[in-house]
Design an enzyme around this catalytic site. Sequence first.
Site, PDB file in Angstrom:
ATOM      1  N   ARG A  73     -48.538  10.263  -9.065  1.00  0.00           N
ATOM      2  CA  ARG A  73     -49.010  10.217  -7.684  1.00  0.00           C
ATOM      3  C   ARG A  73     -50.011   9.089  -7.448  1.00  0.00           C
ATOM      4  O   ARG A  73     -50.121   8.568  -6.340  1.00  0.00           O
ATOM      5  CB  ARG A  73     -49.649  11.556  -7.303  1.00  0.00           C
ATOM      6  CG  ARG A  73     -48.683  12.734  -7.352  1.00  0.00           C
ATOM      7  CD  ARG A  73     -49.350  14.019  -6.898  1.00  0.00           C
ATOM      8  NE  ARG A  73     -48.472  15.167  -7.053  1.00  0.00           N
ATOM      9  CZ  ARG A  73     -47.552  15.531  -6.162  1.00  0.00           C
ATOM     10  NH1 ARG A  73     -47.392  14.815  -5.058  1.00  0.00           N
ATOM     11  NH2 ARG A  73     -46.797  16.588  -6.372  1.00  0.00           N
TER      12      ARG A  73
ATOM     13  N   LYS B  61     -48.747  23.990 -20.962  1.00  0.00           N
ATOM     14  CA  LYS B  61     -48.920  25.257 -21.679  1.00  0.00           C
ATOM     15  C   LYS B  61     -49.868  26.160 -20.901  1.00  0.00           C
ATOM     16  O   LYS B  61     -50.973  25.757 -20.576  1.00  0.00           O
ATOM     17  CB  LYS B  61     -49.473  24.985 -23.078  1.00  0.00           C
ATOM     18  CG  LYS B  61     -48.599  24.040 -23.900  1.00  0.00           C
ATOM     19  CD  LYS B  61     -49.267  23.577 -25.173  1.00  0.00           C
ATOM     20  CE  LYS B  61     -48.399  22.591 -25.933  1.00  0.00           C
ATOM     21  NZ  LYS B  61     -49.029  22.094 -27.170  1.00  0.00           N
TER      22      LYS B  61
ATOM     23  N   SER C  89     -49.608  18.528 -31.283  1.00  0.00           N
ATOM     24  CA  SER C  89     -49.456  17.129 -30.869  1.00  0.00           C
ATOM     25  C   SER C  89     -50.590  16.736 -29.934  1.00  0.00           C
ATOM     26  O   SER C  89     -50.886  17.453 -28.980  1.00  0.00           O
ATOM     27  CB  SER C  89     -48.115  16.935 -30.157  1.00  0.00           C
ATOM     28  OG  SER C  89     -47.939  17.920 -29.153  1.00  0.00           O
TER      29      SER C  89
ATOM     30  N   LYS D  37     -53.044  29.650 -27.830  1.00  0.00           N
ATOM     31  CA  LYS D  37     -53.867  28.799 -28.712  1.00  0.00           C
ATOM     32  C   LYS D  37     -54.941  28.061 -27.918  1.00  0.00           C
ATOM     33  O   LYS D  37     -56.008  27.754 -28.464  1.00  0.00           O
ATOM     34  CB  LYS D  37     -52.984  27.828 -29.503  1.00  0.00           C
ATOM     35  CG  LYS D  37     -52.179  26.848 -28.655  1.00  0.00           C
ATOM     36  CD  LYS D  37     -52.874  25.523 -28.446  1.00  0.00           C
ATOM     37  CE  LYS D  37     -52.047  24.627 -27.556  1.00  0.00           C
ATOM     38  NZ  LYS D  37     -52.698  23.326 -27.296  1.00  0.00           N
TER      39      LYS D  37
ATOM     40  N   THR E 235     -55.354  22.517 -32.564  1.00  0.00           N
ATOM     41  CA  THR E 235     -56.153  22.637 -31.343  1.00  0.00           C
ATOM     42  C   THR E 235     -57.523  23.232 -31.608  1.00  0.00           C
ATOM     43  O   THR E 235     -58.474  22.953 -30.878  1.00  0.00           O
ATOM     44  CB  THR E 235     -55.395  23.500 -30.313  1.00  0.00           C
ATOM     45  OG1 THR E 235     -54.059  23.007 -30.186  1.00  0.00           O
ATOM     46  CG2 THR E 235     -56.067  23.448 -28.962  1.00  0.00           C
TER      47      THR E 235
ATOM     48  N   SER F 239     -58.924  17.851 -28.846  1.00  0.00           N
ATOM     49  CA  SER F 239     -58.407  18.941 -28.026  1.00  0.00           C
ATOM     50  C   SER F 239     -59.337  19.179 -26.845  1.00  0.00           C
ATOM     51  O   SER F 239     -60.536  19.404 -27.017  1.00  0.00           O
ATOM     52  CB  SER F 239     -58.296  20.222 -28.862  1.00  0.00           C
ATOM     53  OG  SER F 239     -58.222  21.362 -28.031  1.00  0.00           O
ATOM     54  N   ARG F 240     -58.779  19.139 -25.636  1.00  0.00           N
ATOM     55  CA  ARG F 240     -59.598  19.385 -24.440  1.00  0.00           C
ATOM     56  C   ARG F 240     -60.202  20.787 -24.462  1.00  0.00           C
ATOM     57  O   ARG F 240     -61.341  20.991 -24.042  1.00  0.00           O
ATOM     58  CB  ARG F 240     -58.760  19.198 -23.171  1.00  0.00           C
ATOM     59  CG  ARG F 240     -58.324  17.781 -22.915  1.00  0.00           C
ATOM     60  CD  ARG F 240     -57.691  17.647 -21.543  1.00  0.00           C
ATOM     61  NE  ARG F 240     -56.574  18.561 -21.358  1.00  0.00           N
ATOM     62  CZ  ARG F 240     -55.326  18.272 -21.659  1.00  0.00           C
ATOM     63  NH1 ARG F 240     -55.033  17.104 -22.186  1.00  0.00           N
ATOM     64  NH2 ARG F 240     -54.364  19.142 -21.441  1.00  0.00           N
ATOM     65  N   ASN F 241     -59.437  21.764 -24.951  1.00  0.00           N
ATOM     66  CA  ASN F 241     -59.920  23.141 -24.971  1.00  0.00           C
ATOM     67  C   ASN F 241     -61.027  23.328 -26.004  1.00  0.00           C
ATOM     68  O   ASN F 241     -62.035  23.984 -25.738  1.00  0.00           O
ATOM     69  CB  ASN F 241     -58.759  24.093 -25.236  1.00  0.00           C
ATOM     70  CG  ASN F 241     -57.789  24.141 -24.074  1.00  0.00           C
ATOM     71  OD1 ASN F 241     -58.024  24.800 -23.074  1.00  0.00           O
ATOM     72  ND2 ASN F 241     -56.690  23.397 -24.197  1.00  0.00           N
TER      73      ASN F 241
ATOM     74  N   LEU G 229     -59.424  18.675 -17.605  1.00  0.00           N
ATOM     75  CA  LEU G 229     -58.710  19.941 -17.510  1.00  0.00           C
ATOM     76  C   LEU G 229     -58.536  20.595 -18.871  1.00  0.00           C
ATOM     77  O   LEU G 229     -58.057  19.984 -19.817  1.00  0.00           O
ATOM     78  CB  LEU G 229     -57.324  19.706 -16.890  1.00  0.00           C
ATOM     79  CG  LEU G 229     -56.384  20.910 -16.877  1.00  0.00           C
ATOM     80  CD1 LEU G 229     -56.897  21.965 -15.909  1.00  0.00           C
ATOM     81  CD2 LEU G 229     -54.974  20.469 -16.499  1.00  0.00           C
TER      82      LEU G 229
END
Length: 326
Positions: free
Chosen positions: A33, A107, A137, A190, A247, A253-255, A273
């Site tokens: 976008r 996910k 990944s 996860k 993760t 890992s963002r989380n 995010l």
Amino acid sequence: MQRKIAVLGGGAWGTALAANSRRAGHDVSLFARNSDTVSEINEARKNSRYLGDVILPEGIAASADAGAVLDQADAVLAVIPAQSLGKALGELRQVIPTAAPVVLCAKGIEQSSGRLMSEVAHDALPEHQIAVLSGPSFAADVARGFPTAVTVAAGNENTAAQLARVLSGPAFRCYSSVDVKGVELGGAIKNVLAIAAGASTGRGFGASAQAALITRGFAELRRLAKTLGARMETIMGLSGLGDLMLTCSSPQSRNYSYGMALGRGEDLTGRPLAEGVATAPIASELCRKLSVKAPIIDATAALLDGRISIDEAVEALLRRPLKNED
């Protein structure tokens, strides 16, 4: 055989999958976008906003025109955030070729309904074949062409096997499965457990606590997956244990990074995010409805909405009755 691969999503993961498909020899179009992202991919072979200085392979055609990207596509990679997936696919339904399988690459669990992504997609695209892609990944690794192995699952064995062949690249090994639910659950849960592991690390509780959280969190994932009819070999594989290990152990890992910031008491406003934030409350609710014991998932959900502190979460987990659990 060369195919036309349409990628919906100009973030890190969408761009990385586009790069992989191009290296595999396919004709690749990418919908984004943001006009600056489109221009940079086309003119500089970069997506610096999400992938820094990674140079993309030649031949990826980016566009802000979804219809043009999807025209005559042989397969569609939907790299759309989980909570936006249903609306986005519904808007694009008329321009997604009916014969093209749609591979879901985000996910999560839909927060408003508790549905898995494949269920959301089936409602939005009832005439299309739906598949899911998941596994250990990082986008930057895939974009750079580093060795990676993932799983693609579809309800039809031939469709899954064909997609695995098409999506595999020089350094990207894609295994096939028919256990859509198992692959989805591994990828969604996860993220929640990674927040818990990151929070523990951020609070300074040490490697022993992290290992305990990962191991006991994996037991919760297995219990939930078994209750919902997923295959245990899937949960023990790339899209379950493999993705969980990656993760829950790396700041890439963002989380996990979100959890670390949470554990350190940092301001979380404006952070990238982390899909586990949206998944945690609905995963906790789902476990309660199914009578699945999930104290780490429950504590993570409570921690995220401010009902308990991280010290209280750890204390609650340590005070649970001592008994052997699967």
